[in-house]
Write a protein that holds these residues in place. Sequence first.
Motif, PDB file in Angstrom:
ATOM      1  N   PHE A  18     -60.717  65.285 -49.114  1.00  0.00           N
ATOM      2  CA  PHE A  18     -59.268  65.727 -49.214  1.00  0.00           C
ATOM      3  C   PHE A  18     -59.516  66.880 -48.138  1.00  0.00           C
ATOM      4  N   GLN A  19     -60.216  66.842 -47.311  1.00  0.00           N
ATOM      5  CA  GLN A  19     -60.074  68.009 -46.152  1.00  0.00           C
ATOM      6  C   GLN A  19     -58.892  67.591 -45.121  1.00  0.00           C
ATOM      7  N   PRO A  20     -58.705  68.439 -44.187  1.00  0.00           N
ATOM      8  CA  PRO A  20     -57.783  67.777 -43.084  1.00  0.00           C
ATOM      9  C   PRO A  20     -58.458  66.808 -42.375  1.00  0.00           C
ATOM     10  N   LEU A  21     -57.654  65.757 -41.993  1.00  0.00           N
ATOM     11  CA  LEU A  21     -58.277  64.802 -41.002  1.00  0.00           C
ATOM     12  C   LEU A  21     -58.265  65.291 -39.539  1.00  0.00           C
ATOM     13  N   PRO A  22     -58.609  64.728 -38.562  1.00  0.00           N
ATOM     14  CA  PRO A  22     -58.484  64.974 -37.198  1.00  0.00           C
ATOM     15  C   PRO A  22     -57.197  64.764 -36.807  1.00  0.00           C
ATOM     16  N   VAL A  23     -56.390  65.696 -36.011  1.00  0.00           N
ATOM     17  CA  VAL A  23     -55.116  65.659 -35.647  1.00  0.00           C
ATOM     18  C   VAL A  23     -54.588  63.964 -35.008  1.00  0.00           C
ATOM     19  N   HIS A  24     -55.447  63.745 -34.090  1.00  0.00           N
ATOM     20  CA  HIS A  24     -55.252  62.719 -33.204  1.00  0.00           C
ATOM     21  C   HIS A  24     -55.255  61.364 -33.989  1.00  0.00           C
ATOM     22  N   LEU A  25     -56.197  61.345 -35.135  1.00  0.00           N
ATOM     23  CA  LEU A  25     -56.336  60.279 -36.078  1.00  0.00           C
ATOM     24  C   LEU A  25     -55.041  60.168 -36.804  1.00  0.00           C
ATOM     25  N   CYS A  26     -54.495  61.361 -37.489  1.00  0.00           N
ATOM     26  CA  CYS A  26     -53.301  61.456 -38.273  1.00  0.00           C
ATOM     27  C   CYS A  26     -52.349  60.918 -37.606  1.00  0.00           C
ATOM     28  N   LEU A  27     -51.928  61.349 -36.157  1.00  0.00           N
ATOM     29  CA  LEU A  27     -50.761  61.089 -35.564  1.00  0.00           C
ATOM     30  C   LEU A  27     -50.780  59.652 -35.138  1.00  0.00           C
ATOM     31  N   HIS A  28     -52.069  58.830 -34.882  1.00  0.00           N
ATOM     32  CA  HIS A  28     -52.196  57.477 -34.522  1.00  0.00           C
ATOM     33  C   HIS A  28     -51.743  56.838 -35.881  1.00  0.00           C
ATOM     34  N   VAL A  29     -52.381  57.105 -36.953  1.00  0.00           N
ATOM     35  CA  VAL A  29     -52.229  56.377 -37.987  1.00  0.00           C
ATOM     36  C   VAL A  29     -50.553  56.527 -38.655  1.00  0.00           C
ATOM     37  N   ALA A  30     -49.870  57.583 -38.412  1.00  0.00           N
ATOM     38  CA  ALA A  30     -48.409  57.689 -38.830  1.00  0.00           C
ATOM     39  C   ALA A  30     -47.701  57.093 -37.939  1.00  0.00           C
ATOM     40  N   SER A  31     -48.070  56.999 -36.605  1.00  0.00           N
ATOM     41  CA  SER A  31     -47.079  56.245 -35.920  1.00  0.00           C
ATOM     42  C   SER A  31     -47.354  54.755 -35.821  1.00  0.00           C
TER      43      SER A  31
END
Length: 777
Positions: free
Chosen positions: A120-133
């Motif tokens: 439950f640590q922060p995930l890579p920023v670019h992965l988060c943005l891709h998934v959210a998009s």
Amino acid sequence: MGPSRASVLSQNMNTFGRYQLVASLGRGRLTEAFKAKSFGIEGFEKTLVVKCVHPELAQDQAFAQAFVGEAKLAVRLSHANIVQVFDAGCVEEDGRSTYFLATEHVAGLTLRSIWERCGFQPLPVHLCLHVASELAKALDHAHRRSDNRHKPLGIVHANLSPDNVFLSWNGDVKVSDFCLARALARLPHRLPEHDGPHLSPEQRLGQAALAQSDVFALGSMLYRLLTGQNPFVPGSSEEVLQQIERTDFTRSGLPRELRELVERALAFPADERFESASQFHESLLMTSYASPKRFSSQDLAEFVERFREPPSDSAETAGSVLAGPNLQSVPPPSMHVDAGSGRARSWPPLADMRDLTVLSLRLGNVPVPAAMRKRAKQIVERYGGHILAESSRELDAAFGLERTDARDTESAARSALVLVRMLGSAESEPSAGIDSGRLRAGAEGPFREGGAGDELLGSARRLAHLVPGRVAVSESVAVNLRTAFGSEPVPAESAARLLQDTHAPPLGRFVGRHSELSELGQRLLEAGRGKVQVVGLVGEQGIGKTRLLLEIERRIKKSGLNIGFYCASCPPCGSQTLEGALLPMLRTLCSVRESDSAARLGAIEPSLRALGLRDEEVDALLAELGASPMGAGLSDRAPLRAAVRRMLLRLSEDRPHIFAWDDAQEMDADSASLLSSFVERLGHAPAMLLLSARPGGAAHYRSIVGYSEFPLHLLPEHDVRRLIAQELGVDKVPDRLFYFIQERAAGNPMFIVELLTEAKQSGAIVIEGGRVELSRL
């Protein structure tokens, strides 16, 4: 809850209606899910998931009616990012009715399962943005779905969480359960409090879920993935609402762009959020494209592959089943025991990846005076570079280290050309090398001794020694810069190219923006009548701000209008530089470049005096432009400010003038203050200030007296078709290509052109006889 259908499976009674149940996937609050197969003619076989509603819920008529109604809506959803519902029905067995859904089977893992394995640590920023998009696209599809009479169906998810987000082995992002949560929420004796932690405030107050409730849920989930923290601690509705009201996102540690994105998604009341999931998707996409790292489905597939379970005899019951938020599955632990060896192994460590560009400047064969080295450093820093090492003969810098921008490599190239020209002399031939790569951004930085950046820095230094007096770049950098710079091969060096000066890419016919151009024309008429206009053209990256400025200049020239037009670009770190926006405009007004010699700069002195500048003002202006090495260190800025103000006033006396600043989001407060005093002193002079900027940041340009703003939006669909046709040189755009581009670029002109360029280069688009042939799109 009554007997589990899993017990039926254990007795090999595995037929359910027309489906054969293969394995139990889990039993949750609402349903029990099974991996299943359906059969057709000539051996046709399809694997899917069957979700059976618990019998006691099926006996509740209110729930049964709500379930059937929601299931009918869910079947209408058909999108690449939504788990497809193939069938919904009721099977009668032993006098009992069992309601079910048959859905697409997704081989992969839930987002929660992966996140759990990462501690439950922060995930890579670019992965988060891709998934959210990708999720925002799914939500937008559902929200906009209408019936055959084009009446909106009002579909919302109402319970989005990492449990019902699926990441497949192929890199797909899919969301499920668009009907189950809403069916349960409709029961008068079941409040929405039982659901996940991402419910919107209006849902917690017992109100019906809206499209903006899903936006809130996605924003809340994005915040948790980026920070590892739940923005709102579970509690009563009143307690959570109080938390929402007093949450200070500035303490999240997120970069400003991400913080503002999340803060707007989590705004309360709902009308202060993004207006739609589509608008949220656009902002996510812009934020992602503002970084040089482009995270793709292939990147996601490689990421998810780290967590694939070793082969077992469990018939995929652990890793490939994605059953939804109502399943009480137990995610695998952070440590996994290898079945063959019995040894525990850790899941692969996560690290944020960052695209960095390294510039190595070889100052020449003779030592460079300290004053010139100081000016060289100032130039690098003004273009956004971070000094890594310096000596009397060399200077190394990294771009994208402290803050990332899609134009980091271009900024490095521009500063390199400026420095090589500026430092060149008969005795010395300075040279530069540029390379870029993706590095892990550890806590101590990639350029510490023995760090990940050593190889990249060594490559840039090697390139710097190839050809004296030139800027050599790696092949990958040359490809990145192909639209802004020319290049030529290095003799006997296949992996490098020599950078040529900047060139203006060929511009096709301008598409769209008719209303904006018309309104700007009216503003220019007002300026011509002696009413000064200060206009901001504000829009996300790639929306076409620079292209619009060029079109304004082109139309003025084509029409033969007696209007002066001067355009300058604020440097990447101009907002951190004293009067950083003035220098670019000064060079534009004086027709000089930053790299011009002192002799060339001295030649403009008569023109400056012809504008009525006083001696001390001429001296200050020439020093600031670089006619003397001490220019940037002037302690008394008053003569310089007076010189700039006098130049703008004198130019505006004779005829209308437009003074334009591109990238005005980088304008500093001092420059904005000077322009305000200029506007106040203009009186009735015919002048217009145009300020092209991205939204957000300090936005000092908005403080200029008389400022008004024109927001630039995405191109409408008919203009998108025209732009595609123009870029491809065809009359008709196939619908398949249009929807492919529209889904990914969403009306952003720059992204449309980039997608078309990549598709043509990869062979996915071929133009034959004026027609578009598509393959592997």
